[in-house]
Design a protein around this motif. Structure first.
Motif, short mmCIF file in Angstrom:
data_model
loop_
_atom_site.label_atom_id
_atom_site.label_comp_id
_atom_site.label_asym_id
_atom_site.label_seq_id
_atom_site.Cartn_x
_atom_site.Cartn_y
_atom_site.Cartn_z
N ALA A 173 0.81 -1.31 -0.05
CA ALA A 173 0.11 0.08 -0.04
C ALA A 173 0.82 1.20 -0.13
CB ALA A 173 -0.86 -0.16 1.06
N GLY A 174 1.87 1.34 0.79
CA GLY A 174 2.86 2.20 0.81
C GLY A 174 3.48 2.54 -0.52
N SER A 175 3.94 1.53 -0.90
CA SER A 175 4.56 1.58 -2.46
C SER A 175 3.61 1.98 -3.32
CB SER A 175 5.15 0.17 -2.88
OG SER A 175 5.89 0.09 -4.02
N TRP A 176 2.59 1.59 -3.55
CA TRP A 176 1.62 2.02 -4.51
C TRP A 176 1.15 3.63 -4.04
CZ3 TRP A 176 -3.95 -0.30 -4.45
CH2 TRP A 176 -4.86 -0.07 -5.52
N LEU A 177 0.86 3.88 -3.02
CA LEU A 177 0.77 5.37 -2.72
C LEU A 177 1.94 6.17 -3.35
CD1 LEU A 177 -0.65 6.75 0.60
CD2 LEU A 177 1.27 7.96 -0.43
N ARG A 178 3.23 5.87 -2.92
CA ARG A 178 4.19 6.51 -3.40
C ARG A 178 4.27 6.67 -4.97
NH1 ARG A 178 6.42 3.88 0.71
NH2 ARG A 178 7.41 2.34 -0.43
N TYR A 179 3.95 5.48 -5.61
CA TYR A 179 3.90 5.43 -6.96
C TYR A 179 2.91 6.57 -7.56
CZ TYR A 179 2.87 3.69 -11.69
OH TYR A 179 3.03 3.64 -13.05
N VAL A 180 1.66 6.44 -6.97
CA VAL A 180 0.65 7.42 -7.60
C VAL A 180 1.20 8.73 -7.26
CG1 VAL A 180 -1.74 7.87 -7.28
CG2 VAL A 180 -1.18 5.54 -7.22
N ALA A 181 1.63 9.12 -6.32
CA ALA A 181 2.19 10.53 -6.10
C ALA A 181 3.28 10.97 -6.59
CB ALA A 181 2.32 10.70 -4.59
N SER A 182 3.95 10.10 -7.20
CA SER A 182 5.28 10.26 -7.80
C SER A 182 5.42 11.10 -9.33
CB SER A 182 6.22 8.85 -7.76
OG SER A 182 5.68 8.25 -8.78
N ASP A 183 4.55 10.85 -9.87
CA ASP A 183 4.23 11.29 -11.27
C ASP A 183 5.47 10.55 -11.92
OD1 ASP A 183 2.46 13.48 -10.60
OD2 ASP A 183 4.25 14.73 -9.99
N ALA A 184 5.35 9.37 -11.99
CA ALA A 184 6.47 8.59 -12.68
C ALA A 184 6.16 8.54 -14.05
CB ALA A 184 6.19 7.17 -12.06
N LEU A 185 4.81 8.88 -14.45
CA LEU A 185 4.42 9.13 -16.06
C LEU A 185 3.88 10.53 -16.00
CD1 LEU A 185 2.72 5.56 -16.76
CD2 LEU A 185 5.10 6.48 -17.71
N PRO A 186 3.96 11.17 -17.31
CA PRO A 186 3.35 12.47 -17.36
C PRO A 186 1.81 12.71 -16.91
CG PRO A 186 4.60 11.82 -19.43
CD PRO A 186 4.65 10.61 -18.51
N GLY A 187 1.11 11.60 -16.85
CA GLY A 187 -0.16 11.78 -16.68
C GLY A 187 -0.38 10.99 -15.34
N GLY A 188 0.50 10.62 -14.53
CA GLY A 188 0.04 9.73 -13.34
C GLY A 188 0.13 8.43 -13.73
N CYS A 189 -0.82 7.83 -12.77
CA CYS A 189 -0.78 6.18 -13.02
C CYS A 189 -1.61 5.84 -14.15
CB CYS A 189 -1.65 5.96 -11.86
SG CYS A 189 -2.01 3.94 -11.88
N PHE A 190 -1.00 5.18 -15.09
CA PHE A 190 -1.39 4.60 -16.24
C PHE A 190 -2.84 4.07 -16.40
CE2 PHE A 190 -2.08 1.42 -19.65
CZ PHE A 190 -1.64 2.06 -20.65
N PHE A 191 -2.86 3.31 -15.32
CA PHE A 191 -4.39 2.56 -15.36
C PHE A 191 -5.29 3.25 -14.84
CE2 PHE A 191 -1.15 -0.90 -15.42
CZ PHE A 191 -1.81 -1.71 -16.69
N MET A 192 -5.34 4.32 -13.99
CA MET A 192 -6.23 5.05 -13.44
C MET A 192 -6.48 6.38 -14.52
SD MET A 192 -5.01 5.89 -9.53
CE MET A 192 -4.97 4.34 -8.40
N ALA A 193 -5.59 6.44 -15.35
CA ALA A 193 -5.94 7.44 -16.60
C ALA A 193 -6.71 6.66 -17.75
CB ALA A 193 -4.53 7.71 -17.15
N VAL A 194 -6.25 5.30 -17.98
CA VAL A 194 -6.83 4.72 -19.34
C VAL A 194 -8.19 3.87 -18.68
CG1 VAL A 194 -4.88 4.69 -20.53
CG2 VAL A 194 -5.62 2.57 -19.29
N GLY A 195 -8.18 3.30 -17.49
CA GLY A 195 -9.30 2.45 -17.21
C GLY A 195 -10.75 3.10 -17.33
N PRO A 196 -11.03 4.37 -17.32
CA PRO A 196 -12.33 4.96 -17.55
C PRO A 196 -12.59 4.95 -19.03
CG PRO A 196 -11.41 6.12 -15.64
CD PRO A 196 -10.19 5.41 -16.24
N GLU A 197 -11.58 5.22 -19.65
CA GLU A 197 -11.57 5.31 -21.18
C GLU A 197 -12.40 4.01 -21.70
OE1 GLU A 197 -8.78 6.56 -24.77
OE2 GLU A 197 -8.04 5.49 -22.82
#
Length: 207
Positions: A93-117
């Motif tokens: 959970a901590g690792s996932w939280l850091r990933y989402v908050a880290s801006d590892a990708l320009p649009g943030g978490c890939f799956f949270m971006a494309v899932g609703p699409e």
């Protein structure tokens, strides 16, 4: 040029296209991932890009596959050696939280971006996205059940709420630019992933 070198260079070029595709899709979605856009960004011809995939759907599927692998490397692998059960669930959970908050990708978490699409659009791309989400859900649920603190449907509820916290973090961080989003999410996770106190029940003390 040897055939072996030609094949290696083709694989390298394809990998570079897919990596760039993941970054683009995190911002513009998989539908924004056009052959023309990638060709322009990478200084290639459209036929040069298309030749590696054949069609847009194959490109999209390759992007989802790479994004899935990258997510597991970033979130799961750093904490994979943590003892199974609640310690690992907290670490993940901590690792996932850091990933989402880290801006590892320009649009943030890939799956949270494309899932609703693609959530209501049946087909191979939706199946690939849903499959990646299901795999992650199963792993979280497995760790919650190994913890032994949440019997039956309680483990499902914990994972549901944990996922909700991370979705809220992504929205607050990416859309509202809330500087306190990560801190609030960490507090929510800490409150959620505690050993339940079963000394009392809804009807009063368990005697």
């Amino acid at each position: 040029m040897s055939p072996r070198r030609t094949v290696a260079e083709a694989r390298q070029t394809r990998a570079g296209i897919v990596r760039h595709g993941v970054a683009v899709a995190s911002v513009e979605g998989l539908e924004g991932l056009t052959i023309g856009r990638l060709a322009a960004d990478l200084g290639m011809s459209k036929s040069g890009v298309l030749g590696h995939f054949g069609d847009k759907e194959t490109l999209q599927l390759a992007v989802v596959e790479l994004a899935t692998d990258a997510f597991w490397r970033a979130v799961w692998e750093p904490v994979a050696d943590t003892p199974a059960g609640l310690p690992r669930l907290r670490a993940v959970a901590g690792s996932w939280l850091r990933y989402v908050a880290s801006d590892a990708l320009p649009g943030g978490c890939f799956f949270m971006a494309v899932g609703p699409e693609f959530d209501d659009r049946p087909g191979p791309v939706r199946s690939a996205i849903a499959g990646a989400a299901d795999r992650w859900h199963r792993e979280l649920l497995h760790q919650a059940r190994l913890a032994g603190h949440w019997p039956g449907e309680e483990a499902e509820q914990v994972v549901f709420e944990l996922t909700g916290v991370l979705l809220a973090l992504h929205a607050a961080h990416r859309l509202r630019r809330d500087p306190s989003a990560a801190t609030r999410a960490a507090r929510a996770v800490d409150r959620l992933l505690v050993v339940p106190d079963r000394r009392t029940a809804p009807g009063g003390p368990v005697g």
